[in-house]
Every structure is written in C-alpha cells, then in structure tokens.
Design an enzyme around this catalytic site. Structure first.
Site, PDB file in Angstrom:
ATOM      1  N   LYS A 158     -34.773  10.613  15.146  1.00 30.37           N
ATOM      2  CA  LYS A 158     -35.818  10.072  14.262  1.00 30.37           C
ATOM      3  C   LYS A 158     -35.537   8.601  13.988  1.00 30.37           C
ATOM      4  O   LYS A 158     -34.385   8.189  13.862  1.00 30.37           O
ATOM      5  CB  LYS A 158     -35.800  10.833  12.936  1.00 30.37           C
ATOM      6  CG  LYS A 158     -36.793  10.238  11.935  1.00 30.37           C
ATOM      7  CD  LYS A 158     -37.064  11.169  10.806  1.00 30.37           C
ATOM      8  CE  LYS A 158     -36.070  11.008   9.671  1.00 30.37           C
ATOM      9  NZ  LYS A 158     -36.449  11.875   8.534  1.00 30.37           N
TER      10      LYS A 158
ATOM     11  N   ASP B  20     -24.031  17.123   7.881  1.00 28.83           N
ATOM     12  CA  ASP B  20     -24.751  16.258   6.931  1.00 28.83           C
ATOM     13  C   ASP B  20     -23.772  15.698   5.902  1.00 28.83           C
ATOM     14  O   ASP B  20     -22.737  16.292   5.615  1.00 28.83           O
ATOM     15  CB  ASP B  20     -25.851  17.032   6.196  1.00 28.83           C
ATOM     16  CG  ASP B  20     -26.928  16.103   5.646  1.00 28.83           C
ATOM     17  OD1 ASP B  20     -28.033  16.058   6.227  1.00 28.83           O
ATOM     18  OD2 ASP B  20     -26.672  15.387   4.645  1.00 28.83           O
TER      19      ASP B  20
ATOM     20  N   SER C 299     -33.584  23.077   7.456  1.00 32.28           N
ATOM     21  CA  SER C 299     -34.715  23.746   8.112  1.00 32.28           C
ATOM     22  C   SER C 299     -34.678  23.573   9.637  1.00 32.28           C
ATOM     23  O   SER C 299     -35.032  24.502  10.372  1.00 32.28           O
ATOM     24  CB  SER C 299     -36.056  23.287   7.530  1.00 32.28           C
ATOM     25  OG  SER C 299     -36.393  22.009   7.969  1.00 32.28           O
TER      26      SER C 299
HETATM   27  C1  LIG Z   1     -34.831  14.145   6.263  1.00 31.96           C
HETATM   28  S1  LIG Z   1     -33.292  14.797   5.819  1.00 31.96           S
HETATM   29  C2  LIG Z   1     -33.020  15.993   7.071  1.00 31.96           C
HETATM   30  C3  LIG Z   1     -33.835  17.255   6.923  1.00 31.96           C
HETATM   31  C4  LIG Z   1     -33.367  18.332   7.882  1.00 31.96           C
HETATM   32  N1  LIG Z   1     -33.658  17.993   9.274  1.00 31.96           N
HETATM   33  C5  LIG Z   1     -34.025  19.650   7.603  1.00 31.96           C
HETATM   34  O1  LIG Z   1     -34.906  20.032   8.362  1.00 31.96           O
HETATM   35  O2  LIG Z   1     -33.649  20.300   6.622  1.00 31.96           O
HETATM   36  C6  LIG Z   1     -32.198  13.519   6.286  1.00 31.96           C
HETATM   37  C7  LIG Z   1     -30.743  13.866   6.104  1.00 31.96           C
HETATM   38  O3  LIG Z   1     -29.947  12.875   6.750  1.00 31.96           O
HETATM   39  C8  LIG Z   1     -28.701  12.887   6.085  1.00 31.96           C
HETATM   40  N2  LIG Z   1     -27.885  11.738   6.461  1.00 31.96           N
HETATM   41  C9  LIG Z   1     -28.178  10.420   6.302  1.00 31.96           C
HETATM   42  N3  LIG Z   1     -27.162   9.663   6.738  1.00 31.96           N
HETATM   43  C10 LIG Z   1     -26.217  10.513   7.211  1.00 31.96           C
HETATM   44  C11 LIG Z   1     -24.925  10.332   7.784  1.00 31.96           C
HETATM   45  N4  LIG Z   1     -24.398   9.104   7.958  1.00 31.96           N
HETATM   46  N5  LIG Z   1     -24.220  11.426   8.139  1.00 31.96           N
HETATM   47  C12 LIG Z   1     -24.730  12.663   7.958  1.00 31.96           C
HETATM   48  N6  LIG Z   1     -25.937  12.905   7.399  1.00 31.96           N
HETATM   49  C13 LIG Z   1     -26.670  11.829   7.041  1.00 31.96           C
HETATM   50  C14 LIG Z   1     -29.113  12.898   4.625  1.00 31.96           C
HETATM   51  O4  LIG Z   1     -28.042  13.309   3.806  1.00 31.96           O
HETATM   52  C15 LIG Z   1     -30.291  13.871   4.642  1.00 31.96           C
HETATM   53  O5  LIG Z   1     -29.890  15.159   4.284  1.00 31.96           O
END
Ligand SMILES: C[S@@+](CC[C@H](N)C(=O)[O-])C[C@H]1O[C@@H](n2cnc3c(N)ncnc32)[C@H](O)[C@@H]1O
Length: 240
Positions: A192, A110, A83
């Site tokens: 974040k 991601d 998103s």
């Molecule tokens: C809260 S979600 C993000 C939502 C996104 N901003 C949206 O609006 O659709 C957090 C994301 O961080 C990703 N994530 C966590 N650690 C990560 C890493 N080391 N490398 C890449 N992505 C990572 C997770 O897979 C997850 O999809």
C-alpha cells in the site's frame, strides 16, 4: 447467519445511525463517525466477523489477481487489527480447515498488539523496519520462503503531507527490500502507498524484480483517499 454478538452490534449500529451527531466534538470526528455509520463495508465486516473493513480490499485484489492459494507462505506486514490475516489464513488454509488442500502459513507483524488469528503466527509490538524484527521473521519461517509479501502498513500521520508521503515510501522500500531478499521465485508483492510523486519510481523499482507490476485501487478503498496499492507478480529471483 448472524450470531448473537453480531446481531447486537448491527442493531446498535442501526440505532446509532438514527442519533443526531451534534454532541461529537470537531468536524473531522463528526465526518469520520457519520462516514463509518453509513459505510456498507463497515457493517459487512462486522457481519462477516472481520476485524475491520480493510478485509475487503485484500478479498477484492485476490479475487481479481489470485495471489493467495492453499499451501502458500504469506508474510503480512502492518497486520493489526488482523483482517488481512483472517482473509489470508483462510485462503491459504493456514488453519488446515480443508483437510484435502495443502496447509499454508501466514506470518503477521505489526508495531501494535495483534490478537491471535486462527492458523496464523502473529508477531505484535514489533517494528517491521527494525532489522532484528526481520531476522525474527526469518527465524519463524524456519527455512520457508514467502510466496507472497503483503503490506497494508501506514505510518502515523504527522499532518505534513510531504513528510507523511516520505514515511510511507520508506515503509514501501523496506517491504520491497525484504521481499526481494526473502521471496520464492514466482512470488507476489502487494504494497500500500499513497498517490504521490514517488509512486512512479517505486513502480519502476518493483518492475526490476517482478515480471509485472500494476497499480490497483479496489472499490472498497475509499474514493476520497489517496490510498492505492502496487501489485508485483512473478518474482524473478535474485541473480547470485
Ligand atoms: C491500515 S492498518 C492495517 C490494517 C490491517 N491490514 C488489517 O486488515 O487489519 C496499518 C497498520 O500498519 C502498522 N504499521 C505502521 N508502521 C509499521 C511498522 N514500522 N512496523 C509494523 N507495523 C507498522 C500500524 O501499526 C497499523 O496497524
């Protein structure tokens, strides 16, 4: 205007709201589900075709601080389901839908799969903390420098608060290091994190490289969540 699929979804959400949730196992699933069903941002995201409610956090922050504009280069870390990428791609005109404005670029990464977003380059199943992934990003940027690095990354929760905070802070510093090495002078950084003891140190460290840094908590970020964002603006550049 709702299309058929959105209308069907909204109707089914309304129907679900009227169902008693007594069959859901466990209090936390029950709480999560009832919160989802009563959260105005969840429904609004569906109506506006955003992949999740997080879209409104970036919208709110950008409406207030103007970090996205047509023509700029954005790296979106932790982008799935996409998103923020949808919002960024529109606002930087990555899809070229406004022929009078400069066309920007959004590169999203991601660990999970990311379904394509119009105008954006997506790099799914890729761990941002891996140096090879960052080399891949640089390769895809083809000499362009990010004007904005945004991160909504969050580690998988272990249930151990200190460990979760440590993992989160580790992700934040990985993003900060990348942004400092790669960004265009004047760029912004949005990361974040969860409110924790290390937040102040991170804020201080960001302020070494950006002319201003500000903690931000958009109203679409749930008030009972420890989530917050740090926004660094006007990257000073690296002294050679
Ligand atoms: C809260 S979600 C993000 C939502 C996104 N901003 C949206 O609006 O659709 C957090 C994301 O961080 C990703 N994530 C966590 N650690 C990560 C890493 N080391 N490398 C890449 N992505 C990572 C997770 O897979 C997850 O999809």
């Amino acid at each position: 205007m709702l299309n058929g699929a959105s209308r069907k979804f909204s109707t089914s959400v309304r129907c679900l709201k009227s169902v008693k949730l007594k069959n859901v196992k466990g209090a936390s699933s029950h709480n999560w589900l009832s919160r989802q069903l009563t959260d105005p941002y969840v429904e609004k995201a569906k109506m506006m075709n955003y992949r999740c409610r997080s879209a409104f956090k970036l919208i709110e922050i950008d409406d207030r601080f103007e970090i996205l504009r047509p023509g700029i280069v954005v790296v979106d870390c932790g982008a799935a389901p996409g998103s923020w990428t949808q919002v960024a791609a529109k606002r930087v005109n990555a899809d070229g839908s406004d022929p009078r404005a400069p066309q920007g670029l959004v590169l999203s990464i991601d660990k999970q799969q990311i379904f394509p977003v119009e105008g954006a380059t997506v790099l799914g199943n890729t761990d941002f903390t891996n140096p090879q992934s960052q080399s891949k990003i640089v390769e895809l940027l083809a000499g362009k420098k990010p004007d904005s690095v945004v991160s909504d990354m969050a580690p998988n929760a272990t249930g151990v608060k200190d460990l979760d905070n440590e993992n989160m802070i580790h992700l934040c510093y990985t993003v900060l290091r990348f942004a400092v090495q790669m960004s265009e002078v004047g760029a912004s950084l949005l990361v974040k994190l969860w409110q924790c003891g290390e937040a102040r140190q991170l804020e201080n460290d960001i302020s070494k490289f950006y002319k201003s840094v500000k903690p931000v908590k958009p109203s679409s970020s749930r008030s009972d969540s420890a989530e917050m964002f740090l926004l660094g603006r006007d990257f000073k550049g690296l002294m050679k």
